[in-house]
Motif scaffolding. Structure first.
Motif: not given
Length: 258
Positions: A64-84
């Motif tokens: 549960i604690q690692s859920a956000p990172e795990i989801v990103e690993e299996f389903f990579p987002p288009k971006v990591k950080f948004e500037i705007n």
């Protein structure tokens, strides 16, 4: 010199997350299988069951604690950080947090009512799943409203989690409220056997009775301290129940026969 037109920083991946995910998932499944096999043990093996439960809980918390990172690993987002960040994306993200808080408040007000509904757990999960399915529809609608809403991993995970879990809780709480406040039949009284009593919750403030409604069908209900002290295990009590809007009977009164 050309200006960098990229508004985003691309994400990095970590293959170790997948390895840990698979390993911990296998441990959780093995623990669950062991608990199932040894669930009726009353000898020394019952301590093994306790150990398996603790290990399962520990690994589950880790996932549960690692859920956000795990989801990103299996389903990579288009971006990591948004500037705007678009205003509409920011509005949806903040609104989802308020909605989740509301869902927790609603379910807290209905917890005892669900507990005192015959087959209340069935009502909770049945209508909760309806809500979760509706949450998936909402996620699709949000994507149509703002195509960039799921571009960043953290926002995508938060909105997805809140939408599914939030609507699960809201729908379950609403179903319990409607079932109790809009009954289909008049109250009726019947006699039932108290199988056992128990104290639960923080500081043992919850007074629980386990009542046999049908053969091999034991239901837990929460009562007041006075009601708890006036009945005994093995004796019969008179329960007043009322069939609610969705067909689930709610307990509205309990009296000792003696």
């Amino acid at each position: 010199m050309k200006k960098n037109k990229n508004k985003y920083l691309k994400p990095k991946t970590n293959s170790l997350l997948k390895t840990d995910f698979y390993k911990n998932s296998l441990i959780i499944l093995a623990c669950a299988f062991g608990i199932y096999l040894l669930r009726n043990e009353s000898g020394p093996l019952r301590y093994l069951v306790v150990g398996l439960m603790l290990l399962l809980l520990y690994k589950l918390i880790f996932l549960i604690q690692s859920a956000p990172e795990i989801v990103e690993e299996f389903f990579p987002p288009k971006v990591k950080f948004e500037i705007n960040t678009k205003p509409i994306d920011q509005f949806i993200y903040k609104s989802s947090n308020y909605f989740f808080g509301l869902s927790l408040v609603l379910i807290l007000f209905q917890i005892r009512r669900i507990d005192n509904t015959i087959h209340g757990i069935n009502l909770f999960f049945k209508f909760g799943l309806y809500g979760a399915l509706f949450g998936f529809i909402v996620l699709y609608i949000l994507k149509l409203i703002s195509p960039t809403i799921y571009d960043t991993g953290n926002r995508r995970f938060a909105i997805t989690f809140i939408s599914i879990v939030g609507f699960f809780l809201v729908t379950a709480a609403t179903a319990s409220f409607v079932n109790y406040n809009f009954p289909k039949e008049k109250p009726k009284s019947s006699t039932y056997l108290i199988k056992r009593k128990s104290l639960g919750g923080k500081r043992n403030n919850d007074h629980l009775l386990f009542i046999e409604f049908y053969k091999n069908d034991e239901e837990r209900i929460e009562v007041s301290e006075n009601e708890y002290n006036t009945v005994k295990e093995g004796e019969k009590v008179n329960l007043t129940t009322q069939k609610g809007y969705f067909g689930y009977e709610t307990i509205i009164d309990i009296k000792s026969i003696n």
